[in-house]
Every structure is written in structure tokens, then in C-alpha cells.
Design an enzyme around this catalytic site. Structure first.
Site, PDB file in Angstrom:
ATOM      1  N   ASN A 102      -5.652 -44.182  11.118  1.00 31.43           N
ATOM      2  CA  ASN A 102      -4.701 -43.524  12.031  1.00 31.43           C
ATOM      3  C   ASN A 102      -3.486 -44.417  12.292  1.00 31.43           C
ATOM      4  O   ASN A 102      -2.367 -43.907  12.398  1.00 31.43           O
ATOM      5  CB  ASN A 102      -5.385 -43.135  13.343  1.00 31.43           C
ATOM      6  CG  ASN A 102      -6.163 -41.839  13.209  1.00 31.43           C
ATOM      7  OD1 ASN A 102      -5.578 -40.759  13.113  1.00 31.43           O
ATOM      8  ND2 ASN A 102      -7.486 -41.952  13.164  1.00 31.43           N
TER       9      ASN A 102
ATOM     10  N   HIS B 119      -9.787 -38.425  19.547  1.00 27.00           N
ATOM     11  CA  HIS B 119     -11.246 -38.320  19.502  1.00 27.00           C
ATOM     12  C   HIS B 119     -11.604 -37.291  18.424  1.00 27.00           C
ATOM     13  O   HIS B 119     -11.012 -36.214  18.377  1.00 27.00           O
ATOM     14  CB  HIS B 119     -11.756 -37.879  20.878  1.00 27.00           C
ATOM     15  CG  HIS B 119     -13.241 -37.868  20.966  1.00 27.00           C
ATOM     16  ND1 HIS B 119     -13.983 -39.029  21.127  1.00 27.00           N
ATOM     17  CD2 HIS B 119     -14.139 -36.862  20.903  1.00 27.00           C
ATOM     18  CE1 HIS B 119     -15.265 -38.723  21.157  1.00 27.00           C
ATOM     19  NE2 HIS B 119     -15.396 -37.419  21.024  1.00 27.00           N
TER      20      HIS B 119
ATOM     21  N   ASP C 128     -12.831 -40.634  27.660  1.00 26.99           N
ATOM     22  CA  ASP C 128     -12.631 -39.305  27.058  1.00 26.99           C
ATOM     23  C   ASP C 128     -12.390 -38.191  28.074  1.00 26.99           C
ATOM     24  O   ASP C 128     -12.681 -37.032  27.801  1.00 26.99           O
ATOM     25  CB  ASP C 128     -13.842 -38.911  26.194  1.00 26.99           C
ATOM     26  CG  ASP C 128     -14.010 -39.842  25.005  1.00 26.99           C
ATOM     27  OD1 ASP C 128     -13.008 -40.441  24.561  1.00 26.99           O
ATOM     28  OD2 ASP C 128     -15.138 -39.957  24.508  1.00 26.99           O
TER      29      ASP C 128
ATOM     30  N   GLU D 188      -6.897 -35.514  11.675  1.00 28.75           N
ATOM     31  CA  GLU D 188      -6.432 -36.514  12.658  1.00 28.75           C
ATOM     32  C   GLU D 188      -5.082 -37.090  12.245  1.00 28.75           C
ATOM     33  O   GLU D 188      -4.175 -37.247  13.061  1.00 28.75           O
ATOM     34  CB  GLU D 188      -7.436 -37.672  12.763  1.00 28.75           C
ATOM     35  CG  GLU D 188      -8.750 -37.309  13.405  1.00 28.75           C
ATOM     36  CD  GLU D 188      -9.658 -38.513  13.588  1.00 28.75           C
ATOM     37  OE1 GLU D 188      -9.174 -39.597  13.977  1.00 28.75           O
ATOM     38  OE2 GLU D 188     -10.870 -38.382  13.340  1.00 28.75           O
TER      39      GLU D 188
HETATM   40  C1  GRF Z   1     -11.172 -41.891  14.195  1.00 22.95           C
HETATM   41  O1  GRF Z   1     -12.117 -40.950  13.767  1.00 22.95           O
HETATM   42  C2  GRF Z   1     -10.778 -41.636  15.633  1.00 22.95           C
HETATM   43  O2  GRF Z   1     -10.794 -40.280  15.982  1.00 22.95           O
HETATM   44  C3  GRF Z   1     -11.837 -42.355  16.405  1.00 22.95           C
HETATM   45  O3  GRF Z   1     -12.103 -43.506  15.648  1.00 22.95           O
HETATM   46  C4  GRF Z   1     -11.778 -43.283  14.269  1.00 22.95           C
HETATM   47  C5  GRF Z   1     -10.818 -44.359  13.865  1.00 22.95           C
HETATM   48  O4  GRF Z   1     -10.528 -44.339  12.487  1.00 22.95           O
HETATM   49  N1  GRF Z   1     -11.429 -42.601  17.765  1.00 22.95           N
HETATM   50  P1  GRF Z   1      -9.361 -45.236  11.902  1.00 22.95           P
HETATM   51  O5  GRF Z   1      -9.645 -46.681  12.331  1.00 22.95           O
HETATM   52  O6  GRF Z   1      -8.071 -44.753  12.485  1.00 22.95           O
HETATM   53  O7  GRF Z   1      -9.423 -45.067  10.421  1.00 22.95           O
END
Ligand code: GRF
Length: 199
Positions: A21, A112, A153, A182
Site C-alpha cells: 500500500n 482494513h 478499527d 486496496e
Molecule cells: C493490508 O492488507 C492492509 O489492509 C492491512 O495490512 C495489509 C498491509 O499490506 N492493514 P501492505 O504492507 O500494504 O502490503
């Protein structure tokens, strides 16, 4: 001609692991919806030696490892030094201190990998979320971006997108499909949150 960065909000992205992300937010600041709104000024990691820090390093972004023994006042000073105006948690696994939540009210969000308020709360992270969704027999899961409050959350929801749970899904296959969503949803939600501040 140099780019005008004067009006960009400085983001701090908080990470604990893989950083996919983080990657999508950096990309969006470079050439996506966040381009005219923000830049990633700092990556805060809960521990050293994680992939997210490598991503930050290769993008030339300042990094700060905020280990447990460091007081929150020091973190606040680092955020101030980098003139951080907005925080996005991206897979960050530690609790956010109330001092940070209060200082960044409406300026701190989390992503999330399920449809809150279901499948959230303390201990609900990583594969546990997807496992719980599958075990519950839900046919729809998805992504939630929410403001961060002092409870896990539980802050106001900013964006949600649904993802169908397929009959033969495992926690891993569902997690992979949700992760793709995401990466699309988070930069857009951050852009919305930044625009909300200007209203
Ligand atoms: C994602 O699935 C996010 O929704 C959750 O933790 C994960 C993080 O993945 N909170 P990354 O480190 O961004 O690949």
C-alpha cells in the site's frame, strides 16, 4: 520547469511489513490522483528490516524506525520536523498513541481488509481477518478506509468497496484479490480526506 510543491500536503505513511500500500501511495503521488495534493515526506516503521523500508529507501523517502522504547514525544518531534500534515497507516501493527490521534484528528486514516464494523478490532489483522470471513460463511468481503480514533478499527468510515468471496476461496486467495482493490481505493480515499480538510 520544476514542479510546484508548495501546496502539497506532507504525508507520513506508517508501516510494519510488506509495504504494497505504501508503494501504491507513492505511485499515486508521482502520477496518480494524489499528484496535485500530497507527497510522501516520511515513512515510519514499527521495526527495522522490513520490505516497506526498502521501498521507501529506493524512492528516496526519509525513514524513521519507531521502536517500542522511543517516547511518543520523540515521534511527534520527527513528524513536526518533516512538516507532516496527514498520516496514513498502511499495514501498521502497533497501537497509535492517543497523543498522535488527538494531534492528527481528521488527519489520520487506516486501511482494513474487510468490511468494518465486522471483522475488526484488536487482534484482527493479516490472514486472521480473511480466515474469519471465510469461516463465517460471508459471501461478501472488501476494503474499508476509516479515520483513526483511540479504539482499534472504530473511527468514522471514509470509503468502502466490496469484493465477492468465491466458493473455493482460501484466506490467501481472498487476501490477494482484496489487496488489489486496496491499492486502488486507498489513494482515492486519502485524496478525499485531504479535500475534506480544505472545505
Ligand atoms: C493490508 O492488507 C492492509 O489492509 C492491512 O495490512 C495489509 C498491509 O499490506 N492493514 P501492505 O504492507 O500494504 O502490503
Amino acid at each position: 520547469m520544476g514542479e510546484n510543491t508548495a501546496n502539497l500536503t506532507n504525508l507520513a505513511i506508517f508501516v510494519s511489513g510488506r509495504g504494497s500500500n505504501l508503494r501504491s501511495i507513492i505511485d499515486s503521488c508521482d502520477h496518480g490522483i494524489l499528484r496535485s495534493l500530497a507527497r510522501v515526506a516520511l515513512v515510519v516503521a514499527s521495526k527495522a528490516n522490513i520490505h516497506a523500508l526498502q521501498i521507501a529507501e529506493s524512492a528516496g523517502i526519509d525513514r524513521y524506525v519507531y521502536s517500542r522504547d522511543i517516547p511518543v514525544t520523540t515521534l511527534l518531534a520527527v513528524l513536526e520536523e518533516h512538516e507532516v500534515g496527514f498520516i496514513a497507516l498502511a499495514g501498521y501493527l502497533r497501537r497509535i498513541a492517543p497523543e498522535i490521534v488527538r494531534k492528527f484528528e481528521r488527519r489520520i486514516v487506516n486501511i482494513h481488509p474487510a468490511l468494518l464494523p465486522k471483522f475488526g478490532g484488536k487482534g484482527m489483522y493479516g490472514m486472521r481477518v480473511h480466515q474469519a470471513v471465510i469461516e463465517s460463511g460471508e459471501t461478501i468481503s472488501g476494503v474499508t478506509v476509516h479515520y483513526v480514533s483511540e479504539e482499534y478499527d472504530a473511527g468514522q468510515i471514509l470509503a468502502q468497496e466490496t469484493v465477492a468471496v468465491e466458493e473455493n476461496d482460501t484466506a490467501e486467495t481472498l487476501a490477494d484479490r482484496i489487496l488489489q482493490i486496496e491499492h486502488k481505493v486507498y489513494p482515492v480515499a486519502i485524496a478525499d480526506a485531504l479535500r475534506n480538510l480544505k472545505r
